[in-house]
Every structure is written in C-alpha cells, then in structure tokens.
Design a protein around this motif. Structure first.
Motif, PDB file in Angstrom:
ATOM      1  N   GLU A  72      -5.653  10.293   2.199  1.00  8.62           N
ATOM      2  CA  GLU A  72      -4.420  10.808   1.596  1.00  8.62           C
ATOM      3  C   GLU A  72      -4.709  11.497   0.269  1.00  8.62           C
ATOM      4  O   GLU A  72      -4.207  12.591  -0.004  1.00  8.62           O
ATOM      5  N   GLU A  87       0.802  -1.205   0.000  1.00  3.89           N
ATOM      6  CA  GLU A  87       0.000   0.000   0.000  1.00  3.89           C
ATOM      7  C   GLU A  87       0.845   1.270   0.000  1.00  3.89           C
ATOM      8  O   GLU A  87       0.339   2.348  -0.276  1.00  3.89           O
ATOM      9  N   ASN A  88       2.131   1.174   0.295  1.00  4.75           N
ATOM     10  CA  ASN A  88       2.968   2.372   0.303  1.00  4.75           C
ATOM     11  C   ASN A  88       3.490   2.731  -1.087  1.00  4.75           C
ATOM     12  O   ASN A  88       3.801   3.875  -1.368  1.00  4.75           O
ATOM     13  N   LYS A 128      -6.129   5.538   2.575  1.00  4.44           N
ATOM     14  CA  LYS A 128      -5.652   6.003   1.277  1.00  4.44           C
ATOM     15  C   LYS A 128      -6.576   7.075   0.701  1.00  4.44           C
ATOM     16  O   LYS A 128      -6.112   8.036   0.076  1.00  4.44           O
ATOM     17  N   LEU A 144      -5.981   3.770  -6.901  1.00  3.03           N
ATOM     18  CA  LEU A 144      -6.978   3.809  -5.837  1.00  3.03           C
ATOM     19  C   LEU A 144      -8.267   3.126  -6.279  1.00  3.03           C
ATOM     20  O   LEU A 144      -8.915   2.427  -5.498  1.00  3.03           O
ATOM     21  N   VAL A 160      -0.231   2.327  -4.554  1.00  8.22           N
ATOM     22  CA  VAL A 160      -1.412   3.184  -4.644  1.00  8.22           C
ATOM     23  C   VAL A 160      -0.949   4.637  -4.672  1.00  8.22           C
ATOM     24  O   VAL A 160      -0.929   5.334  -3.656  1.00  8.22           O
ATOM     25  N   SER A 161      -0.523   5.072  -5.825  1.00  5.30           N
ATOM     26  CA  SER A 161      -0.011   6.429  -5.951  1.00  5.30           C
ATOM     27  C   SER A 161      -0.802   7.272  -6.941  1.00  5.30           C
ATOM     28  O   SER A 161      -0.759   8.496  -6.879  1.00  5.30           O
TER      29      SER A 161
END
Length: 519
Positions: A119, A31-32, A116, A41, A35-36
């Motif tokens: 974020e 997940e780091n 997320k 997402l 998912v950018s």
C-alpha cells in the motif's frame, strides 16, 4: 498463553504475539486505522523483530534437545517437558498446539506487514528514502515468514530428504497462507501443500529478501554499516545467505549450500571465536562470530529463558542435566583440549534432591546476562545467536564431503578455533571427512536445536546414555527419571516429526486425513 489456531487466525483481528510461549501476546493493532504514516509502518515492522527475538530463545530452542539424547531429567523437575523427554508425543499436547499456533500467528503478522508495504509503495508522493525503507521492510518480512515456515516444516513435516514418497507427495508440507485475508468461510481454509511447495515458498521468500536487503545496503543510509557488523540487531543480506545455506543443507542441495556458506565466510565481516574468547561469546554476549543477534533489553524486550531449565537461580537444583556420555564426549578428544567443555559445562557439588546434595555437571551454555534480569533474580536469559559463522564453516565443510571433494580446509580452520593444540588433519576419503564434520556439528550446536534437524535429515536414530551410578561413579544418576533413561529412537521414528495439533485438525475440515504418520 491464549492459543490461536490457523483456522481462528484466518477469522480474527490482526493480532501480534511475542512468540515466547511463556509470555502473553503484545496486544493488537487495528491495521486499517493505525498504519497510515511512515512512522506507523516502522513501528508495525518492529513486530518482525519481536517475532525473531521470541522464536530464537527459550522453549523454541531447547525443546527438541530435551527430546533427544544429550539431556536427562531429574526426578525433581515436576515433569516439565516430560512428554518430550520420555517420547510420549501426543497431538493434544499444549506445547505442540502452542508452537503451531504462535508460528501461524507470526506468519499472519508478516502477511499483514507485506500488504501494508505494498500500500505504501503505491503512494505517488512517497519519497525516495521512504521507498528504500518500504522495500527493506518487505525484505525483512519475507525473511521472517521464511524463517517461520522453515521452523514449522522442520518440526511438523517429515525431513525433505527422507519424506515417504518424496517431497512432491501430497499433503506432506504445510498449509500455506501468503495473504492476510480473514474469513469465516471454512471452505477457504488451506489443506496441506506438498513439502516441495512449502520449500519453494521458503526459497522464494529468501531470494526476494536477499534482493531487497542487498539493495538497501547499496544506499548511503547511515545505518548500513551497522547491518554488516557482527552481532547486528537488524537483518542483512548475509543473514539471509546464512539461512539460505541452512535450507540448502536440509534439502540436500550441496552446491547451493557451499556457495551461500562461502559467500558469508569470504566477505570478511565476521570471524570465528577462538580458543581464548569462545566462552566469552556466551558469557559477555559480544563476539566477532554472530551474523545476527536479535536485540534484547530488560524489562520489556527480553526473550524466553534458555538456561533456566538447566540450573536454578540459587544454583542448587536443575530440571535437566547433560548425560554422562555427553560430558565425556567433550572431555577427551584426540584433537586437543576442547574449549567447549569449559564453556558448556560446569561442575557443582551441591545439587540438592530431597535434602541430599549431589555432584553434577550442569549445562551452562546460557549462563544469563545480568543486564537482562528483571529484578534481582537470575533468569538465565541471554541474547541469542541464531545465525553464526561457525555454522557456515561446517556447512561448507559438509558440502565438500558430500560433493566428494576431500578437502578438509574449512574443517581444519574451524577446529583450530575450538581445540587448543590442534594439528591440521587430513582424511583418507570424503566419508571420513563427513563423519568428522557431523561430529563437530553435534558438539558445536548442543542446546541450540540443531541436532533435531541433523538426526532427521541423516535418517539416524539414537539411544540416550543409559545411567549406571555405581559404574560411572556419578551418584546423581540414581535420581534421574527412569522412564526417560536410555530411551531409544530407531532411524525414521515417527516421533521425529511432531503431530499436527488435534484442535487444528478439528477446526479445519480441509486437513481431514492429513495427520502425520504414526499419530
């Protein structure tokens, strides 16, 4: 499948499971790093629908029905689900452990998606359309988390209306986890909340889900119209209201149950299947009645088989058959000819046991969708309909009776679509109306896991139909599992709440002394 306990879930990487107990997990996603971008997402969010597809099918649906009174096992079933059928419920059972573990794994996924989304929402360059999607995804994650906590509470906690000491009693609810925060510090593992705290979270999540999805439906996005149609494959505000109505029913909040059910009924987007097309809802999958129908496609996106337990692919064997008393309850009614008799039961003349053929009724509510077969073998997988308009009619009717409003209008509308030749009924008092509503719930939702909730919240017991092959003229009853025949549960039987898995208790020291009564 690999078991993931709550304590281990708090330790591990971000892991996703299909939540079908017969399938392996989907895999994992870092997940780091993964998912950018917005499309990442969106893919991440798809896990929510994988969860809902899994937990509304297969063993998640039928296990409690096997534990109760509608079905009896045949001697050739290999003791599949025998613990549930015979009532020998144990904290060490693998199925119990798997349901608990998979549920908390799904909750972890929801928590990670929510983090997320927050974020992404904080990004200064996020477009207006992407902001709308982020809020929608948050709403879907809140709904899914609420669904999973409700499923857990309805199986691993005492009924909200019957819990000893009331819903504010200590350690009557669930361990609550609302953030994705892996840790090896066991002192941070949660103990059990109160049942009221558990349901406060469920209601809060659903309220936020409703607001988010209602806002998305007010946009001009092209997919909004599809969300509000029957058999929608994505969640809508009406799906949220349907679940809110169910929660209110389980907690005895009759006014809210009535209001939410009526909101779904009155919007006009859905209509009850009727006596001419009710069976098609289960055979052909298309109907005006389902509010939400999780998407399935073969081979990679199918849920568990809900019908294979009741008939083999060669149609010559079955693991569980409906009790004779269950079949009779549909076959003879003063209300008229019940369309559900033909839709749910099929008579076979050659169910083979040890080389001998027997006549038998089999439960055929889930006949299988050929488009969902993997290969040529019939797998009895159907697109599930976890939220249907029929439930809203019966919730509304029950709320009327509970509020001492002796108004049979909703029940009459419902029955007119289930019985050929039905004539409008009146009831001399609210108690008679309530009894009629509960009878219809028992018949409508057979094989959908609903009777479990009703027996618990109503604080009633049951006796499974006692077989008598000679007296019934039903010889296959000589071939049932005797230890499950005629089984009795008194009102409030501790087995109507499943035990917290022993391995979870062993892994989490903060659950010490918090096992459910009777275990």
């Amino acid at each position: 499948m690999k078991k993931i306990y709550l304590s281990l879930m708090l330790l591990g990487a971000l892991t996703f499971t299909s939540c079908d107990m017969d399938k392996a997990p989907y895999g994992s996603l870092d997940e780091n790093t993964a998912v950018s971008e917005m499309q990442d997402l969106t893919k991440f969010r798809d896990q929510l629908y994988g969860t809902l597809r899994g937990v509304t099918a297969g063993s998640w649906v039928y296990t409690t029905d096997i534990q109760l009174d509608h079905f009896i096992g045949l001697v050739t079933n290999g003791n599949n689900l025998g613990m549930f059928s015979t009532g020998t419920i144990l904290p060490t059972d693998g199925d119990i452990e798997g349901f608990w573990a998979s549920s908390y794994s799904s909750i972890a996924t929801c928590n990670a998606i929510l983090a997320k989304c927050d974020e992404f929402a904080a990004k200064p360059d996020l477009s207006e359309s992407d902001k709308q999607l982020v809020e929608r995804y948050k709403g879907e994650a809140k709904f899914t988390r609420a669904y999973m906590y409700l499923w857990l509470a309805d199986h691993f906690c005492q009924s909200y209306t019957q819990v000893k000491g009331g819903p504010e009693a200590k350690a009557t609810g669930l361990p609550i986890v609302t953030t994705y925060n892996p840790t090896s510090d066991f002192t941070k593992y949660p103990s059990r909340s109160t049942l009221k705290e558990t349901f406060n979270l469920i209601n809060s999540d659903l309220s936020e889900a409703y607001t988010a999805l209602k806002a998305y439906e007010a946009t001009n996005n092209k997919d909004v119209a599809a969300l509000l149609q029957p058999c929608a494959i994505y969640l809508s505000s009406y799906a949220v209201e349907a679940l809110q109505a169910r929660v209110a029913l389980l907690t005895g909040d009759w006014a809210t149950a009535k209001a939410k059910a009526e909101s779904v009924i009155e919007n006009g987007n859905y209509s009850l299947a009727n006596t001419s097309n009710y069976k098609e809802m289960w055979e052909d999958e298309n109907s005006s009645e389902p509010i939400f129908r999780p998407f399935m496609s073969s081979p990679s996106e199918i849920g568990g088989s809900t019908g294979a337990l009741f008939l083999s692919d060669n149609q010559q064997s079955a693991q569980y058959i409906p009790t004779f008393g269950t079949v009779l309850s549909y076959a003879d009614s003063e209300k008229g000819s019940d369309v559900r008799f033909e839709a749910f039961f099929t008579e076979y003349d050659n169910i083979v046991i040890d080389g001998e053929g027997f006549d038998s009724y089999v439960f055929n509510k889930y006949p299988g969708n050929d488009a969902l077969k993997v290969g040529q073998t019939k797998n009895f997988v159907n697109m599930m309909k976890p939220l249907r308009l029929s439930e809203m009619y019966l919730i509304s009717a029950e709320a009327d009776a509970r509020l001492n409003n002796n108004n049979p209008a909703r029940l009459n509308e419902f029955c007119a679509n289930r019985y050929s030749g039905y004539e409008t009924h009146t009831y001399e008092n609210a108690k008679k109306l309530l009894d009629a509503v509960l009878e219809e719930r028992n018949k409508e939702f057979i094989g959908e896991g609903m009777r479990w909730s009703d027996i618990r919240r109503l604080n009633i017991g049951f006796q499974r139909y006692k077989s008598n092959p000679d007296e019934d003229g039903y010889p296959i009853y000589s071939q049932v599992v005797l230890s499950a025949d005629g089984i009795v549960y008194d009102a409030g039987d501790h087995r109507l709440t499943w035990p917290i898995p022993k391995r979870e208790l062993d892994s989490n020291p903060n659950l010490k002394g918090q096992q459910n009564p009777g275990y």
